[in-house]
Write a protein that holds these residues in place. Structure first.
Motif, PDB file in Angstrom:
ATOM      1  N   VAL A   1      49.043  26.265  59.711  1.00  0.00           N
ATOM      2  CA  VAL A   1      50.749  26.115  58.602  1.00  0.00           C
ATOM      3  C   VAL A   1      51.195  24.453  58.888  1.00  0.00           C
ATOM      4  N   GLU A   2      51.425  23.142  58.237  1.00  0.00           N
ATOM      5  CA  GLU A   2      52.287  21.913  58.664  1.00  0.00           C
ATOM      6  C   GLU A   2      53.551  22.294  57.430  1.00  0.00           C
ATOM      7  N   ALA A   3      54.863  21.848  57.942  1.00  0.00           N
ATOM      8  CA  ALA A   3      55.194  21.644  58.123  1.00  0.00           C
ATOM      9  C   ALA A   3      56.725  20.124  57.490  1.00  0.00           C
ATOM     10  N   PRO A   4      56.919  19.750  56.486  1.00  0.00           N
ATOM     11  CA  PRO A   4      57.844  17.988  56.720  1.00  0.00           C
ATOM     12  C   PRO A   4      58.305  18.038  57.582  1.00  0.00           C
ATOM     13  N   ASP A   5      58.608  16.685  57.779  1.00  0.00           N
ATOM     14  CA  ASP A   5      59.942  16.419  58.237  1.00  0.00           C
ATOM     15  C   ASP A   5      60.013  17.065  59.455  1.00  0.00           C
ATOM     16  N   GLY A   6      59.145  16.868  60.014  1.00  0.00           N
ATOM     17  CA  GLY A   6      59.289  16.743  61.689  1.00  0.00           C
ATOM     18  C   GLY A   6      59.915  18.626  61.924  1.00  0.00           C
ATOM     19  N   ILE A   7      59.498  19.069  61.331  1.00  0.00           N
ATOM     20  CA  ILE A   7      59.340  20.792  60.924  1.00  0.00           C
ATOM     21  C   ILE A   7      58.098  21.829  62.132  1.00  0.00           C
ATOM     22  N   TYR A   8      58.558  22.047  63.388  1.00  0.00           N
ATOM     23  CA  TYR A   8      57.048  22.345  64.200  1.00  0.00           C
ATOM     24  C   TYR A   8      57.516  23.567  63.792  1.00  0.00           C
ATOM     25  N   LEU A   9      56.079  24.031  63.485  1.00  0.00           N
ATOM     26  CA  LEU A   9      55.979  25.840  63.352  1.00  0.00           C
ATOM     27  C   LEU A   9      55.090  26.369  64.087  1.00  0.00           C
ATOM     28  N   SER A  10      54.816  27.267  64.876  1.00  0.00           N
ATOM     29  CA  SER A  10      54.837  27.949  66.010  1.00  0.00           C
ATOM     30  C   SER A  10      52.923  28.511  65.347  1.00  0.00           C
ATOM     31  N   LEU A  11      51.755  28.544  66.141  1.00  0.00           N
ATOM     32  CA  LEU A  11      51.165  28.823  65.396  1.00  0.00           C
ATOM     33  C   LEU A  11      49.893  30.435  64.976  1.00  0.00           C
ATOM     34  N   PRO A  12      49.980  30.619  63.584  1.00  0.00           N
ATOM     35  CA  PRO A  12      49.914  31.954  63.176  1.00  0.00           C
ATOM     36  C   PRO A  12      49.491  32.969  64.058  1.00  0.00           C
ATOM     37  N   LYS A  13      49.866  34.439  63.719  1.00  0.00           N
ATOM     38  CA  LYS A  13      49.236  35.037  64.657  1.00  0.00           C
ATOM     39  C   LYS A  13      48.719  36.512  63.466  1.00  0.00           C
ATOM     40  N   ARG A  14      47.128  36.770  63.601  1.00  0.00           N
ATOM     41  CA  ARG A  14      46.449  37.401  62.154  1.00  0.00           C
ATOM     42  C   ARG A  14      47.374  38.778  63.117  1.00  0.00           C
ATOM     43  N   VAL A  15      47.271  39.235  61.696  1.00  0.00           N
ATOM     44  CA  VAL A  15      48.511  40.900  61.701  1.00  0.00           C
ATOM     45  C   VAL A  15      46.744  41.889  61.421  1.00  0.00           C
TER      46      VAL A  15
ATOM     47  N   ALA B   1      51.061  35.560  59.981  1.00  0.00           N
ATOM     48  CA  ALA B   1      52.709  35.551  60.485  1.00  0.00           C
ATOM     49  C   ALA B   1      52.827  34.677  61.441  1.00  0.00           C
ATOM     50  N   ILE B   2      53.972  34.045  60.747  1.00  0.00           N
ATOM     51  CA  ILE B   2      54.252  32.708  61.744  1.00  0.00           C
ATOM     52  C   ILE B   2      56.156  33.025  62.188  1.00  0.00           C
ATOM     53  N   ASN B   3      55.821  33.670  63.613  1.00  0.00           N
ATOM     54  CA  ASN B   3      57.543  34.722  64.129  1.00  0.00           C
ATOM     55  C   ASN B   3      58.526  32.910  63.297  1.00  0.00           C
ATOM     56  N   LEU B   4      59.755  32.352  62.838  1.00  0.00           N
ATOM     57  CA  LEU B   4      60.237  31.720  63.054  1.00  0.00           C
ATOM     58  C   LEU B   4      62.003  32.288  63.793  1.00  0.00           C
ATOM     59  N   ASP B   5      62.163  33.062  64.644  1.00  0.00           N
ATOM     60  CA  ASP B   5      63.434  33.102  65.512  1.00  0.00           C
ATOM     61  C   ASP B   5      63.556  32.322  66.854  1.00  0.00           C
ATOM     62  N   THR B   6      62.277  31.395  66.619  1.00  0.00           N
ATOM     63  CA  THR B   6      62.456  30.469  67.676  1.00  0.00           C
ATOM     64  C   THR B   6      61.688  29.160  67.202  1.00  0.00           C
TER      65      THR B   6
END
Length: 194
Positions: free
Chosen positions: A134-148, A159-164
């Motif tokens: 998953v890529e986000a615009p504007d330089g927002i970094y997302l961690s790699l998704p993990k299979r649930v 799932a991608i955790n957004l808490d860090t």
């Protein structure tokens, strides 16, 4: 010269793991097709490229290259290596083939103590190599998704955790590019975070 536009196409990547963590990229070799549109189809296009890149194993060594290519006006069949690279480029929803992964749903939970994105994908055939990026615009970094872990069925959830590493609220209103890959095919779709 005479270039209208040039668009680099990226074949499906893979998840690379080493002692320092995970990254997204290519092992051994990769061909990046470039889709070229001339300003005037009757005139040849000259492409000039200056690029910087890293060659990595245990450490990355910076390198650079300058290339030039004169493209004739007559079209010729694509070499096999280029045709294979084009076939490995994730297809947009409208061009999706039956064996390509299909995005079924995305859920954004942006509030609370466990903000996250959940992505449901249907993979045709076996799940060998099934993955999502998953890529986000504007330089927002997302961690790699993990299979649930889930019960066998049509959908596979990532799932991608957004808490860090990211402010979950920053994603509101942004359009994400979701790339889905498997041994059977590859596709991409966009999804706007509401």
């Amino acid at each position: 010269e005479h270039l209208g536009s040039a668009k680099v196409l990226y074949p499906q990547p893979s998840r690379l793991k080493d002692a320092s963590g995970e990254a997204v990229g290519y092992k051994t070799s990769v061909v990046f097709p470039v889709e070229v549109t001339p300003k005037d189809p009757s005139k040849p296009v000259v492409l000039n490229l200056a690029m910087e890149f890293g060659v990595c194993r245990e450490i990355c060594i910076p390198a650079e290259a300058k290339l030039s290519l004169a493209m004739p006006t007559a079209s010729t069949p694509a070499p096999l290596v280029l045709a294979a690279a084009l076939d490995a480029v994730p297809r947009k929803t409208a061009d999706r083939r039956p064996n390509d992964p299909e995005l079924k749903a995305v859920r954004a939970i942006l509030t609370g103590d466990k903000p996250k994105l959940e992505i449901d994908v249907v993979f045709a055939g076996q799940l060998a190599g099934a993955d999502v990026f998953v890529e986000a615009p504007d330089g927002i970094y997302l961690s790699l998704p993990k299979r649930v872990p889930s019960t066998p069925g049509a959908n596979v959830t990532f799932a991608i955790n957004l808490d860090t590493g990211v402010e979950a609220a920053e994603l509101k209103g942004k359009t994400l590019l979701i790339t889905m890959v498997s041994a059977s095919g590859q596709s991409e779709a966009t999804w706007k975070v509401d």
